[in-house]
Design a protein around this motif. Structure first.
Motif, short mmCIF file in Angstrom:
data_model
loop_
_atom_site.label_atom_id
_atom_site.label_comp_id
_atom_site.label_asym_id
_atom_site.label_seq_id
_atom_site.Cartn_x
_atom_site.Cartn_y
_atom_site.Cartn_z
N ARG A 62 5.27 -4.42 11.87
CA ARG A 62 3.96 -5.07 11.73
C ARG A 62 2.99 -4.59 12.80
O ARG A 62 1.84 -4.27 12.55
CB ARG A 62 4.14 -6.59 11.81
CG ARG A 62 2.99 -7.39 11.29
CD ARG A 62 3.28 -8.88 11.42
NE ARG A 62 3.67 -9.24 12.79
CZ ARG A 62 2.80 -9.46 13.76
NH1 ARG A 62 1.52 -9.40 13.53
NH2 ARG A 62 3.22 -9.76 14.98
N LEU A 63 3.52 -4.52 14.03
CA LEU A 63 2.70 -4.11 15.16
C LEU A 63 2.30 -2.63 15.03
O LEU A 63 1.21 -2.22 15.40
CB LEU A 63 3.50 -4.31 16.44
CG LEU A 63 2.72 -4.56 17.71
CD1 LEU A 63 1.74 -5.70 17.52
CD2 LEU A 63 3.68 -4.87 18.86
N ARG A 64 3.20 -1.85 14.48
CA ARG A 64 2.94 -0.43 14.29
C ARG A 64 1.72 -0.24 13.38
O ARG A 64 0.85 0.56 13.64
CB ARG A 64 4.17 0.22 13.65
CG ARG A 64 4.31 1.68 13.99
CD ARG A 64 5.57 2.25 13.39
NE ARG A 64 6.74 1.48 13.72
CZ ARG A 64 7.83 1.42 12.97
NH1 ARG A 64 7.90 2.10 11.84
NH2 ARG A 64 8.85 0.69 13.33
N LEU A 65 1.69 -1.05 12.33
CA LEU A 65 0.59 -0.98 11.38
C LEU A 65 -0.72 -1.37 12.06
O LEU A 65 -1.76 -0.73 11.88
CB LEU A 65 0.89 -1.94 10.22
CG LEU A 65 0.51 -1.47 8.84
CD1 LEU A 65 1.24 -0.19 8.49
CD2 LEU A 65 0.86 -2.56 7.83
N GLN A 66 -0.65 -2.43 12.86
CA GLN A 66 -1.83 -2.91 13.56
C GLN A 66 -2.32 -1.86 14.57
O GLN A 66 -3.52 -1.57 14.65
CB GLN A 66 -1.49 -4.21 14.28
CG GLN A 66 -2.66 -4.86 14.96
CD GLN A 66 -2.19 -6.02 15.84
OE1 GLN A 66 -1.17 -6.66 15.55
NE2 GLN A 66 -2.91 -6.28 16.91
N MET A 67 -1.38 -1.28 15.32
CA MET A 67 -1.77 -0.29 16.33
C MET A 67 -2.34 0.98 15.70
O MET A 67 -3.19 1.64 16.26
CB MET A 67 -0.58 0.06 17.23
CG MET A 67 -0.32 -0.92 18.36
SD MET A 67 -1.76 -1.23 19.43
CE MET A 67 -1.83 0.30 20.36
N ARG A 68 -1.84 1.30 14.50
CA ARG A 68 -2.40 2.44 13.76
C ARG A 68 -3.89 2.26 13.60
O ARG A 68 -4.67 3.16 13.86
CB ARG A 68 -1.81 2.43 12.35
CG ARG A 68 -0.77 3.41 12.08
CD ARG A 68 -0.56 3.40 10.58
NE ARG A 68 0.83 3.56 10.26
CZ ARG A 68 1.32 3.47 9.02
NH1 ARG A 68 0.55 3.18 8.02
NH2 ARG A 68 2.58 3.67 8.81
#
Ligand code: ADP
Length: 359
Positions: A170-176
């Protein structure tokens, strides 16, 4: 905002001992581009990034940043900032000291250091976190500190080595999205290393696909997906059905697995010889009645050998002669599912067929 610069490698070669790691790399990253280096583990991506940062040295070729050859220039004099995969924060220092470190090393006045540290923390949304230690932050926040520390020195080039791989999905998507927004705001030439094709495709302007120290293809995400230069790129960027065979002078494609295929006009635009026929699983139309489509293309008869429900699609394995063709069908609520053994007709439209180099 600084003037964005171009990064250029010309015939760069690097070996560790007798092992070649970068083989004749030529690459141009345009000023302000968000550029990805994509490839499997061990393909040489990080080495190429470390080379641009100044942490590795090539034995042949040229490396230019902003038109200047940086060979032999130490990392801290390159105006290039790198964010490491493991963040490399100092645990005993506060967040603010971590961010200030590079500025202090550059012997900036204390006021200037304070101002730039605050600005960098604000840029990544961490104002107010300056007095914490890295261990008091979440993984995503630590990542932002690493980013702030790099951006504080106002580099002309930002290098990101698998920056999202330590974050949960989830965080990966947000950081993207945050990286993308930051890039838009700063306009800085950014080179992003990843082994995740989806990550590269969703955020980068252009991608260089690497394998075994060689750049296989450079292009926009769309170009790589639709016009892969070879079988490695076709298989690495998205999934693909690939069948080896030989194109004959009369235009027939002879495949040991699929049998002889009469390719539609326009597909067989290459010299006779070994080639691979490629098409994407989602491009295969499946039906139980003959002639599922009247448009030009390839048609086969097959039988369902397996099915995997993926939520938005059903991924069928279909036996066609000696071959197994993967066909992805969009799933609709209440839609039919064909059981194993069902006789089906397959159709691949002409514009979805590619003949590519076998190597
Ligand atoms: P990637 O980032 O694509 O996973 P790397 O650039 O880290 O690949 O590594 C490419 C190859 O170079 C690997 O085979 C790796 O073992 C080798 N390599 C990397 N760094 C060194 C080193 N310092 N000494 C010897 N071999 C290395």
């Amino acid at each position: 905002m600084q003037q964005a610069v171009r990064v250029e490698a010309r015939n760069v070669q690097l070996s560790y001992g007798a092992t070649p790691v970068l083989r004749d790399i030529s690459l141009t990253v345009e000023p302000g581009e968000f550029f990805a280096i994509l490839g499997p583990s061990g393909s040489g991506k990080s080495t190429l990034l470390r080379l641009i940062a100044g942490f590795a040295r090539h034995q042949a070729g040229e490396l230019l940043v902003g038109g200047k050859d940086v060979t032999g220039v130490v990392p801290w004099k390159r105006n290039v900032g790198m964010v490491f995969q493991n963040y490399a924060l100092w645990p005993h220092m506060t967040v603010a000291r971590n961010v200030a470190f590079g500025l202090e090393e550059r012997k900036l006045a204390r006021d200037e250091v304070r101002r730039k540290t605050a600005a960098a923390l604000e840029l990544v949304g961490l104002s107010g976190y300056g007095e914490r230690r890295p261990s008091q932050l979440s993984g995503g926040q630590q990542q932002r500190v690493a980013l702030a520390r790099t951006l504080a020195i106002e580099p002309q080039v930002l290098l990101l080595d698998e920056p999202l791989s330590n974050l949960d999905a989830r965080l990966r998507l947000q950081m993207r999205h945050e990286l993308l927004a930051l890039h838009r705001r700063l306009g800085i030439t950014t080179i992003f290393v990843t082994h995740d094709q989806e990550e590269a495709m969703t955020i980068c302007d252009r991608i260089a696909v690497m394998d075994q120290g060689v750049i296989q293809q450079v292009g926009t995400p769309l170009a790589l997906f639709d016009e892969p230069a070879n079988r490695f790129v076709a298989g690495f960027v998205g999934s693909v059905n690939l069948f080896e065979g030989a194109l004959r002078a009369d235009g027939l494609f002879a495949s040991p697995a699929l049998g002889d295929c009469r390719l539609p006009e326009g597909v067989a635009l290459r010299a006779p010889g070994r080639a691979c026929l490629a098409f994407r699983p989602h491009a295969v139309q499946l039906g139980t009645a003959a002639a599922t489509s009247s448009s030009e293309g390839l048609a086969f008869a097959g039988s369902i050998a397996g099915a995997e429900f993926q939520g938005d699609a059903v991924r069928y394995e279909v036996r066609v002669g000696e071959a197994v063709v993967i066909a992805e069908q969009p799933h609709r609520r209440g839609g039919a599912r064909w059981p194993e053994g069902t006789a089906v007709q397959l159709h691949v439209p002409a514009n979805e067929l590619r003949l590519i180099a076998p190597g």
